[in-house]
Every structure is written in structure tokens, then in C-alpha cells.
Design a protein around this motif. Structure first.
Motif, short mmCIF file in Angstrom:
data_model
loop_
_atom_site.label_atom_id
_atom_site.label_comp_id
_atom_site.label_asym_id
_atom_site.label_seq_id
_atom_site.Cartn_x
_atom_site.Cartn_y
_atom_site.Cartn_z
N LEU B 184 0.81 -1.23 0.00
CA LEU B 184 0.00 0.00 0.00
C LEU B 184 0.84 1.27 0.00
N VAL B 185 2.17 1.16 -0.10
CA VAL B 185 3.02 2.35 -0.08
C VAL B 185 3.74 2.50 -1.42
N ARG B 186 3.83 3.74 -1.88
CA ARG B 186 4.52 4.04 -3.13
C ARG B 186 5.41 5.26 -2.92
N SER B 187 6.59 5.25 -3.53
CA SER B 187 7.59 6.29 -3.30
C SER B 187 8.26 6.69 -4.61
N MET B 188 8.81 7.89 -4.63
CA MET B 188 9.69 8.30 -5.73
C MET B 188 10.52 9.49 -5.26
N GLY B 189 11.76 9.57 -5.74
CA GLY B 189 12.69 10.58 -5.25
C GLY B 189 13.32 11.41 -6.35
N VAL B 190 14.04 12.43 -5.91
CA VAL B 190 14.76 13.31 -6.83
C VAL B 190 16.09 13.69 -6.18
N ALA B 191 17.13 13.77 -7.00
CA ALA B 191 18.44 14.22 -6.51
C ALA B 191 18.81 15.54 -7.14
N LEU B 192 19.31 16.46 -6.31
CA LEU B 192 19.88 17.71 -6.81
C LEU B 192 21.40 17.58 -6.91
N ILE B 235 8.60 20.06 -9.44
CA ILE B 235 9.29 18.80 -9.13
C ILE B 235 8.37 17.88 -8.32
N VAL B 236 7.69 18.45 -7.34
CA VAL B 236 6.76 17.66 -6.54
C VAL B 236 5.69 17.04 -7.45
N ASP B 237 5.18 17.83 -8.37
CA ASP B 237 4.15 17.31 -9.27
C ASP B 237 4.68 16.15 -10.12
N ARG B 238 5.93 16.26 -10.52
CA ARG B 238 6.54 15.17 -11.31
C ARG B 238 6.65 13.87 -10.51
N LEU B 239 6.88 13.98 -9.21
CA LEU B 239 6.98 12.77 -8.39
C LEU B 239 5.59 12.23 -8.06
N LEU B 240 4.66 13.13 -7.76
CA LEU B 240 3.35 12.67 -7.30
C LEU B 240 2.55 11.99 -8.40
N ILE B 307 9.20 11.36 -1.88
CA ILE B 307 7.85 11.41 -1.34
C ILE B 307 7.33 9.99 -1.29
N SER B 308 6.78 9.60 -0.14
CA SER B 308 6.12 8.29 -0.02
C SER B 308 4.68 8.53 0.43
#
Lengths: 333, 333
Positions: B184-192, B235-240, B307-308
Motif C-alpha cells: 500500500l506504499v509508493r515512493s519516488m525521489g529526486v536528486a539535486l 518537481i513535486v508534481d513530477r513525483l506525485l 515522497i512516499s
């Protein structure tokens, strides 16, 4: 400048809005003027505690708002003191009839603006006491400070004074215990890298690839010296020497050892530092009775850390161990 | 490479020694082989929970050892799976007679080494179940992984499974709830920015001054794409997008929203991210019932975040809210 921000001028507004959304169980937020108060403020009959200062040091101070610690935090722009208006509004918002303590880090702007707010509050019949935090042993005067700077020791003052207020101590007693903590805590820090203030867009200072700054201030103010990068243990020894001789801390003392990350330091490094600091204290016959490790008084993404040592007695241990429920420190019921 | 370390080959040893010195009220440490167990392990009649993996992601996993969460954590070298020996030793150390659950992030080395340790434990009569965490929606296969990678969602599995074990659930039940959280959990990240593994001395990848990596792995594994730096909200929108459509999360869902710092990101940025994520979830009619913000699954000093989102029900909320006493997560009694 690579940052997860939208517009540099909205950094504080948007971060506070996010803080409100994340922690609505603990706090309420005023957006104009900006301050953060605990959800149940004002608590009738309890001394209110307000702290604040420039943003960029999170979780200090907003992360310490909640039962058993601060009643309100007033964030200024990044690395810039809040003006008297929001400090006054926060003071009013937490006044439960028992007076309000201002916990102020020793920077000229903060001291002046908190004083002005205190005068205005007093004119409205709110009794205000203030404690000025100046735990940094690195330098005598500094870029924004006459006398010593207030740094990570502030966290310990806020926790312990918060516990005293929570158990019902009166304003004079809460101010006394805050002053006592300030008088018994000493800190010093080191920077491996500078940080970038969003509205400036450039690092506030520069360090060569092999250089570190011993005694750095939390706004990047100059410290004691720039030296070549050394092994962690040697750096720890450089910080502990001035800390230990200043109070001084002596054999038989019980202390709280606090290793504070500046924001960009991996946790493995903070624990490598803690390990060496604990060794040195053991060599001096000093007993580490309580500990704190983590990012509590930061300088944005700066890599580096500070060490704070607080001399404890039974009163301070009881207050340190008392329950606290904030975003950044939470234990007990 | 600028780090607060002594010798690159002693980073894990010394950090674990510091962790032990700082948190002796919560944990004990075995130095050869290296693992961290809760101070009162083994707890008779309780399912033991062991996790582990490469170091460099602290506080995961050592920071989650304690009542209500993990019974043991097994740190490998930085970004390198622990071998079966310490995993077996940790499994033995936490076996209270009710079996042991292994919580394993989906990397080939971790999966193999935990399997081998489980086989050896079984040969000694210790019942072992395992749950493989694969919450990262960014890519299908990856540098060290067949299938999806296990990232920050692991923290949520460890908290909730830990609470189930603490209240006395049997091994099958604890394994079931751990699997349920993973499902039930999904995640995605970003690196600067990349990070530097101490024994390598160089960044494991490079990013231009205006470039970020969407879908980064926690060891710097490639994500979905490299793009120019954008405002935080974009960026948040791209992950969500990929997170929300994957489960999918839909209107009426109750969720835990977790914004995780990669180690070098200032807290103001994490809250700016949280603010936007909360806005987007509100637009979708999704109710944020619980929150977590901070550095929990890091990649050394990497700047970036993930974001998870975990879909909650009454059972998961009860277990999330249950008391926990670890170095990195602590609340309740």
C-alpha cells in the motif's frame, strides 16, 4: 544555486505553510504576521515561552513548539531577525496570565527587536522576562554580535525552560532556570562547506577544497581559524579543548553531550564525532549522563557540526527528561 | 572529498561505536560481527524483527532499533549489503522463541544474503519469515535490483510491523501486516546533487549545475530522466503523478504523507515540498491522516528528497500511532 524552492522571497512563507500542514496536531500558524504557536495556546496560568530568530536554522525554533517546550516561535527571513511586530503578536498569543519568557540568541538584531516587543507587551500589561543565549566559546565578538554568539545550546535552554513552565513554575523561576542552563552550556562548531542564502544566491563565504573553518558561526560568521581538513578526531579535539576549559568542565561532572549537525552532514559523521567526544570526556573523568545527536540548530545545507556540553544537576536532569511533544523533539506522554 | 571521518575503512565501525555511546539506554551493539540490537533483546515470546542493508542511509536502520520497531539492524559497508554472518548473528540475538521477521529492501545482494542467513537460522530451529520492500515506482529494474527498488517506504513498514510484533502478534500476522504496508506504499525521489562514498572518494555520478535526476535511487542509481532544475512545486508534481496513479490513490483515501530528506537538504525545503504535496492530495480528495517529514532514508550528504504515500486503514493507523522508542522515532510511553 540548486534548491527545492519556488521563489526565494517565498521560502519562509511556504515552509511555514508546509509546517502547519504537517503538524496541525501540535501547532497553529499565524501567517500575517508570521509566527507558530502550540495548538492549545494560550495555556491559562502557564508561563508562555517565545523564541525566534532568522530562518534557516530549522528545526530551531518552529520544530520546538509544543507541550513541554516553546509556546511560540517567530521566524524571520533567512538569517535575519524577525521584527518586533510578530514577536509582540506571538507574545500576546501565548500570554496565559502568568507572563512570558523570551529566549533570545545573542545577535544584535534579535536582542533589539525582542526588547522592543517586550516593551510593547509590557505597555499592554503582559509581564515579560528575557534570557540572552551566548553559549559559543569560539570568539568574543562577532559579525552580528557584541559578546558571544548564541548557537546550539539554545535548544537545551528551550527544552529545560519549557519543562519548568509546563510543571507550573512562575516567570521568575522559569527565567532563572533558563539563565542557569545558559550559564552551564558551552558550544563550538566547525564548517566544511558554506551555505547559500536563497535571496543572495551565492555562498556567504568560501572555503577551499581542503579547508575548514574552526569556530564557525551559524550564519557563516568567521570563527577562530581556517585550517586544512584533518581527521574527524583531530577536529573534535580542537573544539573540545576550548569548550572544556571555558566553564571549566572537570572530573566528576555529569553532562549532556550534544553533537549537532549543521544541516548537510551525514548522520554517520555525527556519530563518528560523538564517539571521539565521548572518549575525550571519559579521559577527563566526565560522566555523560544524557545525549543528543542530530540536526537541531542548522545553517541550511552547510556541512559541519557543533559540539555543546551542558553541566547537569538533578534539577536539570529532571527537566530534560520531562515529556515533550514537538515536531523535532518528542518523548514521554 | 570533505568529510568528518578518520579512515574511510573505519566509517561504519566508528559510527556504530558512536551510536552505541549515544544510545546505550536503547540499544546494545555487537562489534564482531557488527549489528545493533535493542537493549532488552531477546524479548521472550515476541516476534523479533531484523532489518539491515548498506550503511549510508542513516538513521535507517540502526536509528529504528528499540521498543515498538526493530529488534536488530545489520549495517553493511557503505552502500553494500551485509554478509549472511552478521544477519544470522542478529537473528539469533533477537530470537525470543516466536520466530523472526526479516525486512529486506529489494536489492539483489540484500535479498541473497538475508535468504542465506534465513536458511542458516532455520537449520538451527529459528523460524524466519521475510518481506521484500519494493516501494519505488521510478523504474522497473535497476542497477542492483530486479523489479522495483526498496526505498523510504521501508521506514513505514518497520514502524508498523514493529508495533504489531510489540503487541504480541504471531510471526505470520507480523509478516502479513508488513506485506500489507509494502503493498500500500509508493515512493519516488529526486536528486539535486550526488554523494561521495567514503572508500570511493569521488561522486558516484555527476549532475550539471542546473540538472536534477528524477526517480533517483538511494545509491545514486539512475532514475527516469535528467531535467533542468525546476521550481519545487513542479518537481513535486513530477513525483506525485507516478505515485498517485500507480496504486492508484483515489478520492476518499486516507493516507500517510511522508517527505523524506536525502541527507543534505535543509528542512525549509522539505516543508516547501510537503506544502505542495498536501495541496495536490487535497485537489485529489485524498485525506492526509498522518504525516512524517525529515531525514529518515538518506544517501549520505545527497541533496534531494523522496515522497512516499501509504494508504491507511484503521489497523494501520492504530499501529502507526502505537508507542515507539528508538533513536530516530520516539513517541508515547
Amino acid at each position: 544555486m540548486k534548491k527545492l524552492i519556488n521563489d526565494p522571497k517565498n521560502v519562509v512563507n511556504e515552509a511555514v505553510a508546509g509546517f502547519e500542514a504537517a503538524h496541525s496536531d501540535l501547532v497553529r500558524v499565524s501567517h500575517d504576521p508570521i509566527f507558530i504557536v502550540r495548538a492549545d495556546a494560550p495555556v491559562a496560568g502557564k508561563v508562555g515561552i517565545v523564541s525566534g530568530g532568522g530562518s534557516g536554522h530549522e528545526p530551531m525554533h518552529g520544530g520546538f513548539v509544543g507541550a513541554g517546550m516553546l509556546d511560540a516561535a517567530v521566524p524571520g527571513a533567512v538569517f535575519t531577525s524577525p521584527t518586533p511586530d510578530p514577536i509582540l503578536a506571538a507574545t500576546q498569543a501565548v500570554d496565559g496570565g502568568a507572563g512570558v519568557l523570551h529566549i533570545v540568541k545573542n545577535y544584535t538584531g534579535d536582542v533589539l527587536n525582542f526588547e522592543t516587543a517586550a516593551d510593547l507587551a509590557l505597555a499592554e500589561g503582559i509581564e515579560v522576562a528575557a534570557v540572552i543565549i551566548n553559549d559559543d566559546v569560539a570568539v568574543k565578538d562577532s559579525l552580528y554580535t557584541a559578546g558571544r554568539r548564541g548557537v546550539a545550546g539554545t535548544v537545551l535552554v528551550e527544552k529545560i525552560a519549557g519543562a519548568a513552565a509546563e510543571r507550573g513554575d512562575d516567570l521568575a523561576s522559569v527565567a532563572r532556570v533558563a539563565d542557569k542552563v545558559n550559564s552551564l552550556v558551552r558550544s563550538m562548531g566547525v564548517a566544511l562547506t558554506p551555505c547559500v542564502v536563497p535571496h543572495a544566491g551565492e555562498p556567504s563565504f568560501t572555503l577551499a577544497d581542503d579547508e575548514i573553518e574552526i569556530g564557525i558561526g551559524i550564519h557563516g560568521e568567521p570563527g577562530r581559524e581556517r585550517i586544512k581538513l584533518e581527521p574527524a578526531d583531530a577536529i573534535v579535539d580542537r573544539l573540545l579543548g576550548p569548550i572544556l576549559t571555558d566553564l571549566p568542565f572537570v572530573s566528576g561532572d555529569r553532562v549532556l553531550l550534544f553533537v549537532n549537525g549543521m544541516g548537510g552532514t551525514p548522520q554517520v559523521e555525527l556519530y563518528i564525532v560523538f564517539r571521539r567526544a565521548a572518549e575525550v570526556l571519559a579521559e577527563h573523568g566526565i560522566d555523560i549522563a544524557r545525549t543528543l545527536v542530530g540536526n537541531f540548530t542548522t545553517s541550511l545545507e552547510m556541512q559541519g557540526m557543533s559540539i555543546s556540553i551542558l553541566k547537569l544537576d538533578d534539577e536539570l536532569i529532571t527537566l530534560w527528561d520531562a515529556p515533550v511533544a514537538t515536531a523535532a523533539l518528542r518523548w514521554g506522554r
